[in-house]
Design an enzyme around this catalytic site. Structure first.
Site: not given
Lengths: 259, 259
Positions: B38, B59, B171
């Site tokens: 990741d 990603k 986020m």
């Protein structure tokens, strides 16, 4: 023995199995002069601190065998002698467990503090059940809450339910009936729920059920403290067999029937 | 190379610094045949997997360089060849990050899965600030929530505020203005708030402020992703200097003025 200024490492011991410690935690233990050991931590952790004097300062909920003020005095005293004190706390030191008070006490005394994170039992419980705590199909988060009212007051269960986050309830086994009843005022009876006792240790036991049967099933199966109670739709993704009391390995999950 | 049946280890890489990996994670990496990495994980982690073929499957939010379905196919394909695949995810694998879908995909294919927990950046952020996430004087828990609406929908900020838990928002940097405004409808402007960027890595930066100034201060100081936003009275216990952009060590905290 450190002949310069002492310090305290607030060390998260994780949920039980020693290989769930971080590499940083293992390094801190290896050079510790004094280890103050919480009784929720795996006692075998002392094998990683061969040089240290070990002092057990267990303090189970309700049974205050070592008063908090005394633990804080011990830490300060040894650090002020120039020693490296490692205060070992079960799970993650910064989640419940009075780290806030210990940090304040040490800083007031001008003692250097290092914090080493660890795995909290709620995450180990999710690993045991083979689920994400925040599956995006079901929720946008997870709330870790304590039901230990003496320490934190009564949580607002209706407000917690309204968040639609997964709930990971710590120290709730003594009040499992009343907290389940309170959640049932806001959540449907079929909401997936689980209890994982001794999560992340070799003694791990799991129960997968529904909120309306949570308290009765946990009682029938003889689940007690320490345990994490999980409530929320994300819990329903577990493929562990329903009602399982065995600590089946995750590898078995592949062949288990979907819950 | 494993010549028997393959398996996938879903491995939590923690927040960045390699010594925040668990001992179990280090062991899994040491015997990995294939590592799927990741891009939120520290790329130096591959040094712990000397035998492995390394495939980068980054990603980042919004920029889907490697589609989720492709990552799942890769894991299945290598495991079905009998290889030990280690899927490395930043932070804690079971908190955000689509572990739920990856687990379901692997189980559907009958592939054995092991989950290795790790340190989520919210805990590393608290360690950096020198605070408990759940100081009992201030709250009875902590809620980890994502503001990544594409994945999880819009959180109910009023409901989250009503829980009076500490909020750890992941986020959220792209929407910091609107989420702060939403929280200000329920929480006082002086509620302590913090941003910790790259928590638990050598690049860690911290900002300590109040909810009413959160968005402006983060913007002024140039904070961006990846970062954890913390909101709640427990955050006010931080003794790190206000407005600090330096990754001051915890040891400095003892001499810092209380916030």
């Amino acid at each position: 023995m450190n002949t310069n200024s002492g310090k305290v490492t607030l060390l998260s011991a994780g949920p039980g199995e020693l290989d769930l410690l971080t590499l940083r935690a293992a390094k801190a233990l290896a050079v510790a002069d004094v280890v103050l050991l919480d009784d929720l931590a795996n006692p075998e952790i002392v094998s990683l601190a061969p040089q240290a004097r070990v002092i057990r300062v267990g303090k189970r909920g309700g049974c205050r065998s070592t008063p908090q003020a005394f633990i804080e005095r011990l830490m300060r005293r040894y650090a002020q002698k120039g020693l490296h004190v490692v205060r070992v706390k079960g799970g993650e030191a910064l989640l419940f467990g009075r780290a806030g008070e210990e940090l304040a006490s040490l800083r007031e005394a001008g003692i250097a503090v290092e914090i080493v994170n660890g795995i909290s039992s709620g995450f180990a419980a999710a690993a045991g059940l083979g689920i994400s705590l925040t599956h995006r199909r079901h929720c946008h988060g997870v709330t870790f809450v304590t039901a230990h009212t003496e320490d934190h007051g009564e949580p607002d269960w209706a407000a917690l339910a309204a968040t639609r986050t997964t709930l990971a309830i710590y120290m709730g086994m003594r009040r499992i009936g009343s907290l389940a009843a309170a959640l049932l005022e806001s959540l449907p009876g079929h909401t997936p729920a689980a209890v994982v006792q001794w999560a992340g240790s070799i003694h791990e036991r799991r129960l997968l059920t529904r909120l309306e049967r949570l308290a009765a099933d946990a009682d029938d199966a003889g689940f007690g403290s320490p345990a994490v109670i999980l409530v929320g739709d994300a819990i329903g993704e577990s493929v562990q067999a329903l009602w399982s009391q065995d600590a089946a390995s995750c590898d078995d999950a592949a062949s288990a029937r979907a819950a």
